[in-house]
Design a protein around this motif. Structure first.
Motif, PDB file in Angstrom:
ATOM      1  N   VAL A 158       0.831  -1.211   0.000  1.00 52.56           N
ATOM      2  CA  VAL A 158       0.000   0.000   0.000  1.00 52.56           C
ATOM      3  C   VAL A 158       0.863   1.258   0.000  1.00 52.56           C
ATOM      4  CG1 VAL A 158      -1.983   1.078   1.123  1.00 52.56           C
ATOM      5  CG2 VAL A 158      -1.620  -1.361   1.359  1.00 52.56           C
ATOM      6  N   ASP A 159       2.081   1.155   0.472  1.00 56.57           N
ATOM      7  CA  ASP A 159       2.984   2.302   0.478  1.00 56.57           C
ATOM      8  C   ASP A 159       3.606   2.542  -0.891  1.00 56.57           C
ATOM      9  OD1 ASP A 159       4.688   4.362   1.585  1.00 56.57           O
ATOM     10  OD2 ASP A 159       6.308   2.899   1.538  1.00 56.57           O
ATOM     11  N   ALA A 160       4.016   1.469  -1.573  1.00 54.82           N
ATOM     12  CA  ALA A 160       4.798   1.616  -2.797  1.00 54.82           C
ATOM     13  C   ALA A 160       3.956   1.594  -4.066  1.00 54.82           C
ATOM     14  CB  ALA A 160       5.856   0.503  -2.858  1.00 54.82           C
ATOM     15  N   TYR A 161       3.000   0.680  -4.171  1.00 53.62           N
ATOM     16  CA  TYR A 161       2.279   0.515  -5.427  1.00 53.62           C
ATOM     17  C   TYR A 161       1.506   1.766  -5.864  1.00 53.62           C
ATOM     18  CZ  TYR A 161       3.317  -4.514  -5.500  1.00 53.62           C
ATOM     19  OH  TYR A 161       3.941  -5.732  -5.558  1.00 53.62           O
ATOM     20  N   PRO A 162       0.755   2.435  -4.966  1.00 54.18           N
ATOM     21  CA  PRO A 162       0.041   3.634  -5.422  1.00 54.18           C
ATOM     22  C   PRO A 162       0.956   4.789  -5.825  1.00 54.18           C
ATOM     23  CG  PRO A 162      -0.909   2.791  -3.387  1.00 54.18           C
ATOM     24  CD  PRO A 162       0.374   2.080  -3.591  1.00 54.18           C
ATOM     25  N   ARG A 219      -5.036   3.093  -3.121  1.00 50.87           N
ATOM     26  CA  ARG A 219      -4.646   2.420  -1.878  1.00 50.87           C
ATOM     27  C   ARG A 219      -5.704   1.382  -1.486  1.00 50.87           C
ATOM     28  NH1 ARG A 219      -0.706   4.665   1.506  1.00 50.87           N
ATOM     29  NH2 ARG A 219      -1.809   3.835   3.297  1.00 50.87           N
ATOM     30  N   PHE A 220      -6.966   1.728  -1.736  1.00 53.70           N
ATOM     31  CA  PHE A 220      -8.071   0.820  -1.433  1.00 53.70           C
ATOM     32  C   PHE A 220      -7.915  -0.513  -2.171  1.00 53.70           C
ATOM     33  CE2 PHE A 220     -12.204  -0.669  -3.059  1.00 53.70           C
ATOM     34  CZ  PHE A 220     -12.841  -0.994  -1.882  1.00 53.70           C
ATOM     35  N   LEU A 221      -7.591  -0.444  -3.458  1.00 55.29           N
ATOM     36  CA  LEU A 221      -7.422  -1.671  -4.233  1.00 55.29           C
ATOM     37  C   LEU A 221      -6.157  -2.430  -3.835  1.00 55.29           C
ATOM     38  CD1 LEU A 221      -8.591  -0.578  -7.792  1.00 55.29           C
ATOM     39  CD2 LEU A 221      -9.816  -1.928  -6.105  1.00 55.29           C
ATOM     40  N   CYS A 222      -5.158  -1.703  -3.351  1.00 56.95           N
ATOM     41  CA  CYS A 222      -3.958  -2.387  -2.841  1.00 56.95           C
ATOM     42  C   CYS A 222      -4.277  -3.132  -1.549  1.00 56.95           C
ATOM     43  CB  CYS A 222      -2.837  -1.378  -2.618  1.00 56.95           C
ATOM     44  SG  CYS A 222      -2.116  -0.747  -4.154  1.00 56.95           S
ATOM     45  N   TYR A 223      -5.169  -2.575  -0.727  1.00 58.23           N
ATOM     46  CA  TYR A 223      -5.623  -3.323   0.449  1.00 58.23           C
ATOM     47  C   TYR A 223      -6.352  -4.600   0.018  1.00 58.23           C
ATOM     48  CZ  TYR A 223      -4.501   0.431   3.745  1.00 58.23           C
ATOM     49  OH  TYR A 223      -3.843   1.350   4.515  1.00 58.23           O
ATOM     50  N   ASN A 224      -7.060  -4.524  -1.096  1.00 54.18           N
ATOM     51  CA  ASN A 224      -7.724  -5.723  -1.605  1.00 54.18           C
ATOM     52  C   ASN A 224      -6.698  -6.784  -2.009  1.00 54.18           C
ATOM     53  OD1 ASN A 224      -9.831  -7.402  -2.673  1.00 54.18           O
ATOM     54  ND2 ASN A 224      -9.305  -6.674  -4.709  1.00 54.18           N
ATOM     55  N   VAL A 225      -5.592  -6.361  -2.633  1.00 51.01           N
ATOM     56  CA  VAL A 225      -4.516  -7.299  -2.979  1.00 51.01           C
ATOM     57  C   VAL A 225      -3.994  -7.987  -1.722  1.00 51.01           C
ATOM     58  CG1 VAL A 225      -2.171  -7.479  -3.910  1.00 51.01           C
ATOM     59  CG2 VAL A 225      -3.854  -6.038  -5.057  1.00 51.01           C
ATOM     60  N   LEU A 263     -10.316  -5.175 -12.178  1.00 57.31           N
ATOM     61  CA  LEU A 263     -10.702  -4.170 -11.196  1.00 57.31           C
ATOM     62  C   LEU A 263      -9.759  -2.973 -11.233  1.00 57.31           C
ATOM     63  CD1 LEU A 263     -13.094  -4.180  -9.291  1.00 57.31           C
ATOM     64  CD2 LEU A 263     -11.607  -5.040  -7.480  1.00 57.31           C
ATOM     65  N   PHE A 264      -8.467  -3.220 -11.386  1.00 56.72           N
ATOM     66  CA  PHE A 264      -7.495  -2.123 -11.482  1.00 56.72           C
ATOM     67  C   PHE A 264      -7.705  -1.311 -12.750  1.00 56.72           C
ATOM     68  CE2 PHE A 264      -4.871  -4.084  -8.141  1.00 56.72           C
ATOM     69  CZ  PHE A 264      -4.402  -2.950  -7.502  1.00 56.72           C
ATOM     70  N   ILE A 265      -7.960  -1.980 -13.867  1.00 57.79           N
ATOM     71  CA  ILE A 265      -8.146  -1.250 -15.127  1.00 57.79           C
ATOM     72  C   ILE A 265      -9.417  -0.400 -15.084  1.00 57.79           C
ATOM     73  CG2 ILE A 265      -8.607  -1.557 -17.589  1.00 57.79           C
ATOM     74  CD1 ILE A 265      -6.741  -4.000 -17.492  1.00 57.79           C
ATOM     75  N   VAL A 266     -10.487  -0.918 -14.471  1.00 53.52           N
ATOM     76  CA  VAL A 266     -11.720  -0.135 -14.312  1.00 53.52           C
ATOM     77  C   VAL A 266     -11.448   1.105 -13.460  1.00 53.52           C
ATOM     78  CG1 VAL A 266     -13.998  -0.135 -13.242  1.00 53.52           C
ATOM     79  CG2 VAL A 266     -13.302  -2.057 -14.659  1.00 53.52           C
ATOM     80  N   SER A 267     -10.760   0.925 -12.352  1.00 50.14           N
ATOM     81  CA  SER A 267     -10.463   2.071 -11.478  1.00 50.14           C
ATOM     82  C   SER A 267      -9.547   3.066 -12.177  1.00 50.14           C
ATOM     83  CB  SER A 267      -9.831   1.591 -10.172  1.00 50.14           C
ATOM     84  OG  SER A 267      -8.553   1.037 -10.403  1.00 50.14           O
ATOM     85  N   ASN A 268      -8.559   2.579 -12.953  1.00 48.27           N
ATOM     86  CA  ASN A 268      -7.679   3.486 -13.696  1.00 48.27           C
ATOM     87  C   ASN A 268      -8.457   4.292 -14.721  1.00 48.27           C
ATOM     88  OD1 ASN A 268      -5.549   2.475 -12.234  1.00 48.27           O
ATOM     89  ND2 ASN A 268      -4.754   1.180 -13.881  1.00 48.27           N
ATOM     90  N   GLY A 343     -15.677  -5.214  -2.337  1.00 44.93           N
ATOM     91  CA  GLY A 343     -16.533  -5.309  -3.513  1.00 44.93           C
ATOM     92  C   GLY A 343     -17.738  -4.389  -3.468  1.00 44.93           C
ATOM     93  N   LEU A 344     -18.564  -4.552  -2.439  1.00 46.07           N
ATOM     94  CA  LEU A 344     -19.784  -3.736  -2.355  1.00 46.07           C
ATOM     95  C   LEU A 344     -19.477  -2.275  -2.085  1.00 46.07           C
ATOM     96  CD1 LEU A 344     -22.139  -6.181  -0.424  1.00 46.07           C
ATOM     97  CD2 LEU A 344     -22.072  -5.690  -2.872  1.00 46.07           C
ATOM     98  N   LYS A 345     -18.439  -2.015  -1.309  1.00 49.13           N
ATOM     99  CA  LYS A 345     -18.061  -0.617  -1.074  1.00 49.13           C
ATOM    100  C   LYS A 345     -17.638   0.045  -2.378  1.00 49.13           C
ATOM    101  CE  LYS A 345     -14.680   2.329   1.191  1.00 49.13           C
ATOM    102  NZ  LYS A 345     -13.590   2.467   2.185  1.00 49.13           N
ATOM    103  N   PHE A 346     -16.841  -0.654  -3.189  1.00 39.42           N
ATOM    104  CA  PHE A 346     -16.391  -0.089  -4.456  1.00 39.42           C
ATOM    105  C   PHE A 346     -17.581   0.197  -5.371  1.00 39.42           C
ATOM    106  CE2 PHE A 346     -14.756  -0.488  -8.807  1.00 39.42           C
ATOM    107  CZ  PHE A 346     -13.709   0.417  -8.762  1.00 39.42           C
TER     108      PHE A 346
END
Length: 513
Positions: A158-162, A219-225, A263-268, A343-346
């Motif tokens: 979550v620190d590096a990827y975003p 960061r949210f999607l990285c928490y999912n990872v 999910l990442f491509i949709v968010s991007n 999922g539902l939050k997103f």
């Protein structure tokens, strides 16, 4: 940029054509007789390559440095998977770290996340080398678990990827964690089932808590990872004694590449269209991105007819034959909580709530990656697909009991989300979470300790100087007085000495009498 993409497409086509014809000398070549699915090394490499290509296909500003870093990162990752000797795995993991450093650093002005990422993974490399030198498999497993973003060192994802670019984040999420997880099972280490299940549970709980509060989409999607890897670690612990563990978990890793990339491509796409990375309700549920997001989340949540339903149902079947009843129940509960918190939050806070953005959405041009990945999510879960053995699928996965059980659980979780949705309101834009201990608290404690040492040193030096001065003064004062005594005339000194001796003699005589 189009030249880079064309080159990458050409490279992918060459690899897809050549890799199946290679006679790779490796002992790993599983098959799933129930699914009639060959999980050879070639299938694994092609799956990673395909997901990697689709993740950068929609990139608009792909520089030469990023392209070179992506290539080095991909080659190092695939070589780490296919290496038979652990020393080669360590070398390729270090090369992955170096190439990932450039991917992260080119995406942001601040080099702090890239440096922290590099330090953690070089530390992992040291652990792996020490474990190899000392023939200690526990150290190797600890290093690989850190690479699998296992708690308490989960924060590096979550620190590096975003901090990387949009497509860089998606690309990074495909490899390091999943490659390290595969290496643990490819090299058949003797895993401690209960410890692994416990660490996976803590990792998933950590991800659920912070994903429920996070406001930044990336960061949210990285928490999912992190959360999905936590579930995989639990499953790895529960299946550590099963002969089918490696093949079943590898199948799920390959399927997770599909829905996580989608999910990442949709968010991007949403971030690039809205120019903001926060939840703002800018998307529409019935838009193209909304439909793709629904497919990705249903796949993640094990909805019947999707790829996730096949792999997770197979995992659940294998888990039922193992021990550790508490962790089996916890695995199912944490899976539902991840469905709620991620999922539902997103879906709700991105596609349902009122739009808070005042700017019009930019037009999305390249929808091909989303189309392909969404199709794969549904097609792979189709029991009539040629890669499955139809009768075995219906006997194991596509049973009425399993379908109804999974459907009722998802329906219950969705209905539960409606009254509890305010618990998942995106309210905090975390700059740090658990890494506060390592980035802020521990340096503060170390600085206080250094100040204390300096203070003690200063007091000790001052005390020593005062004592030294005191002794020097006493010495010189004594010397001066002695000189004064000796400086008297010899007659006076002799007279005084004689009187002193006579006094002593008189005292002795009196005592004898």
């Amino acid at each position: 940029m189009q030249l880079y993409k064309s080159s990458l497409l050409l490279l992918l086509i060459i690899l897809v054509v050549i890799v199946p014809t290679l006679s790779i000398n490796i002992t790993v070549n599983w098959s799933l007789p129930i699914l009639n699915f060959d999980l050879s090394l070639r299938v694994i490499l092609i799956s990673f390559l395909s997901a990697a290509f689709l993740s950068v296909l929609s990139a608009k500003n792909l520089s030469f440095v990023e392209m070179l870093s992506f290539t080095a990162y991909t080659v190092s990752s695939l070589c780490a998977i296919s290496s038979q000797q652990m020393i080669l795995v360590v070398i390729f993991c270090e090369l992955m770290t170096i190439s990932a450093f450039f991917i992260i650093s080119t995406g942001c002005k601040d080099s702090g996340p890239a440096i922290r990422y590099t330090c953690i993974h070089f530390f992992v490399g040291v652990l792996l080398m020490v474990g190899l030198a000392a023939h200690n498999p526990d150290l190797i497993i600890i290093g690989l678990l850190i690479n699998c973003t296992c708690f308490p060192l989960s924060f590096w994802v979550v620190d590096a990827y975003p901090a990387a670019s949009l497509h860089g984040t998606c690309y990074l999420a495909l490899f390091t964690t999943k490659v390290s997880f595969l290496i643990m099972f490819l090299h058949a280490y003797n895993l401690h089932a209960e410890i692994l299940a416990f660490l996976g549970s803590i990792t998933a709980i950590y991800a659920i808590i912070f994903a429920s509060l996070e406001q930044n989409i990336r960061r949210f999607l990285c928490y999912n990872v992190v959360g999905q890897l936590g579930l995989l670690i639990i499953a790895g612990g529960l299946l550590s004694s099963s002969k089918e563990a490696a093949s079943v978990l590898t199948l799920h890793v390959l399927f997770s590449l599909v829905y996580q990339s989608l999910l990442f491509i949709v968010s991007n796409s949403i971030i690039s269209r809205t120019k903001t990375a926060s939840f703002n309700g800018a998307g529409k549920l019935m838009s193209f991105e909304g439909i793709c997001a629904i497919i990705a989340i249903l796949t993640m949540a094990t909805f019947p007819g999707t790829a996730g339903f096949v792999s997770k149902s197979y995992i659940a079947t294998e888990i039922n034959g193992s021990g550790l009843e508490v962790y089996k129940s916890l695995y199912k509960i944490l899976g539902l909580l991840l469905y709620l918190s991620v999922g539902l939050k997103f879906l709700y806070y991105m596609f349902v709530v009122k739009n808070k953005s005042t700017q019009p959405l930019a037009e999305e041009k390249n929808k091909l990656p989303m189309i392909i990945l969404a199709f794969m999510c549904v097609a792979i879960g189709n029991p009539y697909l040629f890669i499955y053995n139809k009768s075995s699928i219906f006997n194991l996965v596509y049973t009425t009991k399993n379908i109804w059980s999974q459907f009722s659980l998802m329906l219950f979780a969705t209905l539960l989300f409606i009254p509890l949705r305010k618990l998942f309101v995106p309210r905090i834009n975390f700059k740090m979470d658990v890494d506060w201990i390592f980035i802020a608290f521990m340096p503060y404690i170390i600085s206080l300790f250094c100040k204390l040492i300096l203070k003690i040193r200063k007091i000790s030096v001052d005390t020593l100087q005062n004592l030294t001065s005191l002794f020097i003064n006493l010495y010189f004062n004594s010397t001066t007085k002695l000189k004064e005594v000796i400086s008297y005339s010899s007659v006076s000194f002799v007279s005084a000495s004689s009187l002193f001796l006579m006094s002593i003699l008189l005292v002795l005589l009196c005592l004898n009498l």
